[in-house]
Design an enzyme around this catalytic site. Structure first.
Site, mmCIF file in Angstrom:
data_model
loop_
_atom_site.group_PDB
_atom_site.id
_atom_site.type_symbol
_atom_site.label_atom_id
_atom_site.label_comp_id
_atom_site.label_asym_id
_atom_site.label_seq_id
_atom_site.Cartn_x
_atom_site.Cartn_y
_atom_site.Cartn_z
ATOM 1 N N ARG A 100 0.894 -1.175 0.000
ATOM 2 C CA ARG A 100 0.000 0.000 0.000
ATOM 3 C C ARG A 100 0.914 1.201 0.000
ATOM 4 N NH1 ARG A 100 -5.248 0.899 3.751
ATOM 5 N NH2 ARG A 100 -6.007 -0.538 2.143
ATOM 6 N N HIS A 127 -7.739 0.274 -6.113
ATOM 7 C CA HIS A 127 -7.824 -0.613 -4.939
ATOM 8 C C HIS A 127 -8.343 -1.971 -5.439
ATOM 9 C CE1 HIS A 127 -7.844 -1.829 -0.914
ATOM 10 N NE2 HIS A 127 -8.688 -0.977 -0.361
ATOM 11 N N GLN A 130 -9.765 -4.759 -3.065
ATOM 12 C CA GLN A 130 -11.095 -4.446 -2.557
ATOM 13 C C GLN A 130 -12.149 -4.882 -3.572
ATOM 14 O OE1 GLN A 130 -12.043 -2.978 0.549
ATOM 15 N NE2 GLN A 130 -13.963 -3.817 -0.212
ATOM 16 N N ASP A 221 -18.583 4.893 -0.024
ATOM 17 C CA ASP A 221 -17.258 4.920 0.611
ATOM 18 C C ASP A 221 -17.122 6.251 1.357
ATOM 19 O OD1 ASP A 221 -14.655 4.329 1.322
ATOM 20 O OD2 ASP A 221 -13.839 4.356 -0.712
ATOM 21 N N CYS A 261 -16.759 -0.309 1.625
ATOM 22 C CA CYS A 261 -15.476 -1.010 1.764
ATOM 23 C C CYS A 261 -14.881 -0.864 3.164
ATOM 24 C CB CYS A 261 -14.503 -0.564 0.687
ATOM 25 S SG CYS A 261 -13.983 1.135 0.851
ATOM 26 N N ARG A 289 -12.601 -9.980 1.990
ATOM 27 C CA ARG A 289 -11.245 -9.519 1.667
ATOM 28 C C ARG A 289 -10.275 -10.691 1.823
ATOM 29 N NH1 ARG A 289 -9.627 -4.202 1.650
ATOM 30 N NH2 ARG A 289 -7.755 -5.167 0.806
HETATM 31 N N1 CP Z 1 -11.112 -1.277 2.887
HETATM 32 C C1 CP Z 1 -9.806 -1.224 3.236
HETATM 33 O O1 CP Z 1 -8.892 -1.253 2.392
HETATM 34 O O2 CP Z 1 -9.602 -1.182 4.573
HETATM 35 P P1 CP Z 1 -8.211 -0.850 5.281
HETATM 36 O O3 CP Z 1 -7.839 0.558 4.889
HETATM 37 O O4 CP Z 1 -8.468 -1.006 6.748
HETATM 38 O O5 CP Z 1 -7.183 -1.818 4.774
#
Ligand code: CP
Length: 303
Positions: A100, A127, A130, A221, A261, A289
């Site tokens: 990330r 993402h 996700q 979101d 999400c 996930r």
């Molecule tokens: N939805 C998601 O990516 O959650 P986090 O930021 O907690 O990883």
């Protein structure tokens, strides 16, 4: 060796394979307990995470492999070495890298230097993991994907919206982005052009009532993510007409499911009444996930 640096790295056939494997592993986890024995996943994070970090680690251990977390702020790439050198070294210690990072540019650089698969765990543009979990959830709840209508309500210019557009149209879904009439909060024309060849369709609607009409899925979101504090005031003015509340959900199909999400800001992008309602599938979505990532890891690393 294959990277998943963005949603565009998987064809619809490949995405279908990952989803099938995810469902299979979720249904029979005991068969895959040793599937990735001896494999190591390195997880790099420049931004905080609850779901991505823990679901990857739990998923890797559920497949018999091992995961190592490294917070980049601990010093690694911000010292004197280049990102490319750092990633080349990490490739020598691992079977796969999930990251990330703050920019898609850094993600692409990682892909150039890594000699093991690199997975995008979220950048400012995409993402993809996700979306895989979202598709798995929709498939479970609705019995399929092609031909379903999904309304993404809120910030249509964000990374999750982009991955929803790419992944859902790739699987033949019809996406409506329901967002303010402002280019900053709308999908880019380049992205809309790039998905034109996909099986599904995408359109933009600035009116929340018409945007959710006929929706099988409503997705929302967060309005203000970390790092957006400077435009918080503007966002808090622009987004309230796009709150997912009971009144809005009633305008969609009666069996419409509601997704988020997470993390959710109850009372802002969606109400608690909706989040805790029988139509909400957000906790199953969060669980998925882990299952979707097990499918992806197995698909990338199986021998
Ligand atoms: N939805 C998601 O990516 O959650 P986090 O930021 O907690 O990883």
């Amino acid at each position: 060796m294959k990277h998943v640096l963005s949603d565009f790295d998987l064809s619809s056939e490949e995405l279908g394979e990952v989803l099938s494997l995810s469902a299979e592993i979720k249904g029979s986890p005991e068969k895959y307990l040793h599937a990735l024995e001896g494999k190591t996943l390195i997880m790099l994070f420049e931004l905080p995470s609850l779901r991505t970090r823990i679901s990857f680690e739990a998923g890797m251990s559920g497949l018999g492999g091992h995961a190592i977390f490294y917070g980049v702020s601990e010093g690694g790439f911000s010292r004197s070495e280049t990102l490319g050198d750092g990633v080349a070294v990490l490739s020598r210690y691992s079977s796969c890298i999930m990251a990330r990072v703050l920019s898609q540019e850094a993600m692409e650089k990682m892909g150039e230097s890594a000699t093991v698969p690199v997975i995008n765990g979220m950048t400012e543009l995409y993402h993809p993991c996700q979306n895989m979990a979202d598709l798995l959830t929709i498939q479970e709840k609705k019995g399929g994907l092609a031909g379903l209508n999904i309304a993404y309500v809120g910030d249509g210019g964000c990374n999750t919206a982009a991955s929803t557009i790419i992944g859902c149209t790739s699987m033949g879904m019809n996406v409506t982005i329901v967002c303010p009439d402002d280019p900053q909060y709308s999908p880019s024309p380049e992205l809309l052009e790039k998905v034109k060849a996909n099986k599904g369709s995408v359109k933009v609607d600035h009116n929340s009532s018409t945007g959710v009409r006929d929706a099988d899925v409503i997705y929302t979101d967060v309005w203000v993510s970390a790092g957006m504090e400077e435009e918080k005031q503007k966002r808090m003015t622009m987004f309230p007409p796009y709150q997912v509340n009971t009144e809005l959900v009633k305008k969609a199909k009666p069996d419409c499911i509601v997704m988020h999400c997470l993390p959710a800001h109850r009372g802002l992008e969606l109400t608690s009444e909706v989040m805790d309602s029988p139509q909400s599938v957000v906790m199953d979505q969060a669980e998925n996930r882990m299952h979707a990532q097990k499918g992806l890891l197995y698909w990338l690393l199986k021998e």
